[in-house]
Design a protein around this motif. Structure first.
Motif, short mmCIF file in Angstrom:
data_model
loop_
_atom_site.label_atom_id
_atom_site.label_comp_id
_atom_site.label_asym_id
_atom_site.label_seq_id
_atom_site.Cartn_x
_atom_site.Cartn_y
_atom_site.Cartn_z
N UNK A 177 -7.74 -4.29 -13.95
CA UNK A 177 -8.84 -3.43 -14.63
C UNK A 177 -9.02 -2.49 -13.32
N UNK A 178 -9.10 -0.97 -13.53
CA UNK A 178 -9.35 0.08 -12.62
C UNK A 178 -10.65 -0.31 -11.92
N UNK A 179 -10.76 -0.21 -10.74
CA UNK A 179 -11.92 -0.72 -9.91
C UNK A 179 -12.12 -1.99 -9.15
N UNK A 180 -11.33 -3.01 -9.97
CA UNK A 180 -11.70 -4.37 -9.53
C UNK A 180 -11.10 -4.52 -8.24
N UNK A 223 -8.76 4.53 -7.98
CA UNK A 223 -9.20 3.13 -8.14
C UNK A 223 -8.22 2.23 -9.26
N UNK A 224 -6.91 2.82 -9.49
CA UNK A 224 -5.93 1.96 -10.42
C UNK A 224 -5.47 0.84 -9.64
N UNK A 225 -4.99 -0.11 -10.54
CA UNK A 225 -4.68 -1.50 -9.88
C UNK A 225 -3.33 -1.62 -9.09
N UNK A 226 -2.90 -2.46 -8.31
CA UNK A 226 -1.54 -2.51 -7.89
C UNK A 226 -0.44 -2.57 -8.72
N UNK A 227 -0.85 -3.28 -9.94
CA UNK A 227 0.21 -3.10 -11.15
C UNK A 227 0.74 -1.96 -11.36
N UNK A 228 -0.33 -0.88 -11.85
CA UNK A 228 -0.14 0.38 -11.96
C UNK A 228 1.15 1.05 -10.96
N UNK A 229 0.58 0.79 -9.77
CA UNK A 229 1.22 1.49 -8.59
C UNK A 229 2.66 1.11 -8.59
N UNK A 230 2.68 -0.29 -8.51
CA UNK A 230 4.02 -0.74 -8.12
C UNK A 230 5.10 -0.60 -9.43
N UNK A 231 4.73 -0.63 -10.49
CA UNK A 231 5.56 -0.48 -11.79
C UNK A 231 6.14 0.97 -11.81
#
Length: 579
Positions: free
Chosen positions: A455-458, A545-553
């Motif tokens: 989730x964004x921000x977590x 604030x996006x999660x690492x999953x969004x960045x790396x994918x």
């Protein structure tokens, strides 16, 4: 792109709203269920019906063209007074779609017949849907804001976004190909893990008997027959499965929502467990494509647990929950993945090895020269009450109990990572005595095992706790200048990008550094090009604030890496091997 749901007041500003019961009365229940599953068949990203004009053109027939035009005019007027342009709004919202289906399934009488005209049905079902948007989006925001104002709560941007995103993140943010690949691999790993344990043999035999399958390979092959209908969807609509073999019907019936029980839950737990329903003797309809894929692994533990609870005490697997969360998730899966990614390079220690050497060791340890990666793994869930609460403090309190310090004061992931860092900086790590302490750089990583934590921000919120706790080490006279920010990685993201990491398209090291620089330590003053409006400023902050999953994918795809699916095919081949 971030989207906002169109609600009842936007469409009918001068109309007093009625009830769901009234809007959905006078319509045959089977037709309503079909409509409900139709809404759930929409894509969560890049849907054609995300465009409001396309949605209205699809939903209303020519006899309702004036009605649809009035709705569109009302929406345009509504948007003029809001902060976002029309392109940010859409009608379909997955949470409303789930609640609509549950309401029909639970509350509409089986004997209800159609008495309304087609024109009335289109109007009333549309009103029912945007009424649910009003309840699940607008009124939720109003209640949350009211609680915040009454208690004089001031939120950071990360906390505010986390409150908005956490309660529905796992329902609206997913990629079908990633979800399927990881659910299948995790289920296969789980069965292989259980099959290797003597104390789990009676449970597995009872499981196979209940589902009338030969073994786990047979079970997964049959389950794939259900899931394949979702993977083969060629249009946004409901999905039906037609069967002729009694054997297949007996298997699928055990995964079907029963008309004898209510399926309404705060967080859709029963639909998650039984994401199909039977509408004719040999015909089934998928309620939720998402939950259908997730039942491969996410639902597997609960199905095994139910059978384990019914076994005689002599056959029952004791500590079944801890077996899954600790020995399977934290040791078996994480160690297997990281060993493959890092290969035979570097100094590596798994959690099972470290536990025999030193108390309070991390779940995985890797050192490459002066660079150390320390992992804590937590296979946890957040209760539906905290997840869906209007009060952000309920969510943050449970997160702290499970990831910082529990009710008894015992340290959890964040404090455990800081304690490991203390031992490293003090030279107390007996399992790696040659650390170059004057040059060491430490990367703390928290592995979580459910998508809800993407989730964004977590990550920013948890990292704030970590940074605060880290200052205690500075107060002890330790040099923390080379300790990096805490990064949260969910295990499915690690699994999905494993091959790219093995081939070093990007390394974990570089990914951690880049995410830290451009996300966790984002500085608006350094943004290029410079934002020209407050809207652009808000977008930059939101993206940071996006999660690492969004960045790396996305990073791996932008680097030109083409996921071949070879690893998945190799894993799946065991299902079709001759015994």
């Amino acid at each position: 792109m971030f989207k906002l749901g169109i609600n009842f007041e936007a469409c009918f500003p001068n109309e007093e709203r009625s009830t769901l019961e009234e809007y959905l009365s006078g319509i045959d229940k089977s037709d309503l269920l079909k409509m409900g599953s139709f809404f759930l068949g929409f894509n969560t990203e890049k849907s054609r019906y995300s465009d409001i004009i396309h949605f209205l053109q699809m939903y209303f027939s020519s006899e309702n063209s004036d009605f649809a035009q009035t709705i569109y005019s009302n929406i345009l007027q509504y948007v003029e007074n809001e902060s976002y342009p029309l392109s940010f709004y859409e009608v379909p919202y997955p949470v409303s779609s789930l609640r609509l289906f549950e309401f029909i399934f639970d509350h509409i009488p089986d004997e209800q017949e159609t008495t309304k005209t087609n024109q009335e049905i289109e109007q009333d079902t549309f009103k029912a849907y945007v009424l649910l948007n009003q309840i699940t989006i607008t009124e939720r925001d109003i209640k949350s804001t009211q609680i915040r104002e009454e208690n004089n709560l001031a939120f950071t941007a990360a906390q505010a976004l986390l409150q908005i995103s956490f309660h529905n993140n796992d329902i609206i943010n997913f990629r079908v190909e990633k979800l399927y690949e990881c659910q299948f691999k995790r289920a296969l790993f789980y069965f292989e893990f259980l099959s290797e344990r003597e104390d789990c043999q009676a449970l597995l035999e009872a499981f196979y008997a209940h589902y009338e399958v030969a073994d786990y390979k047979d079970y997964l092959k049959r389950l794939f027959g259900i899931v394949q209908a979702v993977l083969m969807m060629d249009k946004e609509s409901h999905v039906e499965i037609h069967l002729e073999e009694q054997e297949s019907m007996a298997f699928i019936d055990k995964h079907v929502a029963s008309v004898d029980e209510s399926i309404t839950e705060v967080d859709f737990l029963k639909v998650r467990s039984n994401p199909l329903y039977k509408f004719e003797e040999d015909k089934y309809r998928i309620i939720s494509p998402l939950f259908t894929i997730e039942m491969i692994y996410n639902g597997l533990f609960f199905r095994l647990k139910a059978i384990n609870n019914q076994l005689p005490n002599t056959d029952k697997v004791t500590g079944f929950y801890n077996l899954k969360t600790y020995q399977f998730s934290e040791q078996y899966v994480l160690s297997k993945l990281l060993k493959e990614i890092y290969g035979n390079r570097y100094i590596q220690k798994s959690g099972s090895v470290l536990d025999g050497v030193m108390d309070g060791a991390p779940d995985y340890y890797m050192r490459n020269g002066k660079y150390i990666h320390i992992y804590e793994s937590k296979d946890i869930l957040i209760s539906k009450e905290s997840k869906q609460s209007f009060d952000y403090r309920d969510l943050e309190n449970e997160l702290k109990i499970k990831l910082f310090e529990n009710e008894n004061g015992s340290p959890k992931a964040v404090r455990q990572l800081v304690e490991t860092i203390r031992k490293i900086l003090n030279g107390e790590v007996i399992y790696d005595p040659n650390i170059p302490l004057t040059r060491v750089q430490i990367f703390p990583i928290l592995i979580l095992h459910y998508r809800m934590f993407n989730a964004a921000g977590l990550n920013n919120v948890i990292n704030t706790w970590f940074v605060s706790e880290l200052t205690r080490l500075r107060d002890l006279g330790l040099d923390i200048s080379r300790v990096h920010d805490l990064v949260i990685i969910d295990v499915e993201t690690l699994m999905f990008n494993k091959d790219a990491l093995i081939k070093r398209k990007i390394t974990i090291q570089n990914a951690l550094l880049e995410y830290e620089k451009y996300y966790l330590r984002f500085n608006l003053a350094n943004a290029r090009p410079r934002p020209r409006s407050q809207e652009e400023v808000n977008k930059l902050i939101e993206n940071s604030l996006l999660p690492f999953s969004f960045y790396i994918d996305n990073k791996i795809e932008k680097l030109g890496y083409q996921r071949s699916g070879k690893d998945l095919l190799e894993k799946a081949s065991v299902l079709f091997e001759e015994e």
